[in-house]
Write an enzyme that holds these catalytic residues in place. Sequence first.
Site, PDB file in Angstrom:
ATOM      1  CE1 TYR A 259       0.839  -0.247   4.513  1.00 36.00           C
ATOM      2  CE2 TYR A 259      -0.381  -2.289   4.143  1.00 36.00           C
ATOM      3  CZ  TYR A 259       0.450  -1.506   4.935  1.00 36.00           C
ATOM      4  OH  TYR A 259       0.908  -2.002   6.136  1.00 36.00           O
TER       5      TYR A 259
ATOM      6  CB  CYS B  43      12.728 -12.085  -9.027  1.00 36.68           C
ATOM      7  SG  CYS B  43      14.445 -12.644  -8.984  1.00 36.68           S
TER       8      CYS B  43
END
Length: 427
Positions: free
Chosen positions: A324, A356
Amino acid sequence: MALLWGGVDCQELAEKFGTPLYVYDTGIIRARCRELRETFLSRWENTRVRYACKAFHTRAMSKLIADEGLGLDVVSMGELYTALSADFPPERIEMNGNAKSHEEISYAIRSNVGRIIVDHPDELPVIARYAKERGRAQKIMIRVAPGVDAHTHAYISTGQTGSKFGFPLDVAEGSMLRQAITYAMQSEHIDLRGLHFHVGSQLFDTDDYTKSLAKIIELMRDLKHIMNFTTHELNVGGGFGAVINPSKPHMPSALYTDAMMTLLHKKCKEYGLEIPRVIIEPGRWIVSEACITLYRVENIKELPGVTYIAVNGGMSDNPRYALYQAEYEAAAVKDPGAAPYDRDGGTHVSIVGKCCESGDILIENAKIMRLEPGDIIGLYNSGAYTFSMSGNYNCLARPAVVFVENGQARVVVERQSLEDLVRGQVI
């Protein structure tokens, strides 16, 4: 000038304990607990504080909170077990959560927790059954959603209409809330003490609290008139804001509690209601600003328009930006007051992790000095929902946790080893 945390040199901490590393200044945590005692527990009669341990929870933290005389709000069997394993007094624990299993409810009752916060009507017969087996009445509170859309990120707003948390405020005949209260009042193995609500997190003014509380007090009035139910206890949740910049003063707890308690006393007098015991549940506010997370710079990649500072951690130990867009500030441990690096006046500097994922970002548009590989940086205000949310994505080991105070440091959670990563796996 070196960066000190709890009186300890952060460079030395990184060298001794490795990185990434969560470093908590317990002096700050104790000061927050003391503030709550002085400005809430001592100022207002019949009040309680329950630390929302989902923000940061370890056995050592449970012991610290117990020593400070506060209680705990837990939301899972694991959180409850952690607290009990540190000999935390069960009567000062409340069991919360919106999807409790039968096993969790049974464990909470067997453990003699002080309160169970009911979030769904199906919990009530389960509580009654297990309480009957123990030959007692389990104290509960019912969580309601006040229908206020808090001024915060949608993912950390909890009290709005349609929230997954709590009962709607409707008390009409046949409504979910009215049926639940009726069941609880009629059960000899349930002791319904009152109501619980929570608005959201990272709130920096009192408007959302007072708007919500006004609705809940009206609900208390209606329940008294319609069902002859007296609200003996009222849990108003937490969500007090934590500042990002460590040079700025923290948000005083009294800003929130005084506004709510003043309104509660006024409205209860106006409606002819008894003033209930009031419980608050601060979590982030107690621990967030107490922690700095240390990382080692692995490489620096300069591209047109952006410079990436890649560190040896990231969303595996702090997923909050990815979730968020949580905001942070950072500094170089070797010179925290240095002027920020600006490559060409229009280049963004981002601190990114090693996972990744393109979303593995700690800070976008970071204001930090020119760094070199091997330098140690500290991420301020990172004590809440970092260790608690950390995981093993890309098979990265969870960092260690160190408590520091008055120039002393001790490990309270050991760094995961490679063996820890595969423990429990079978071929």
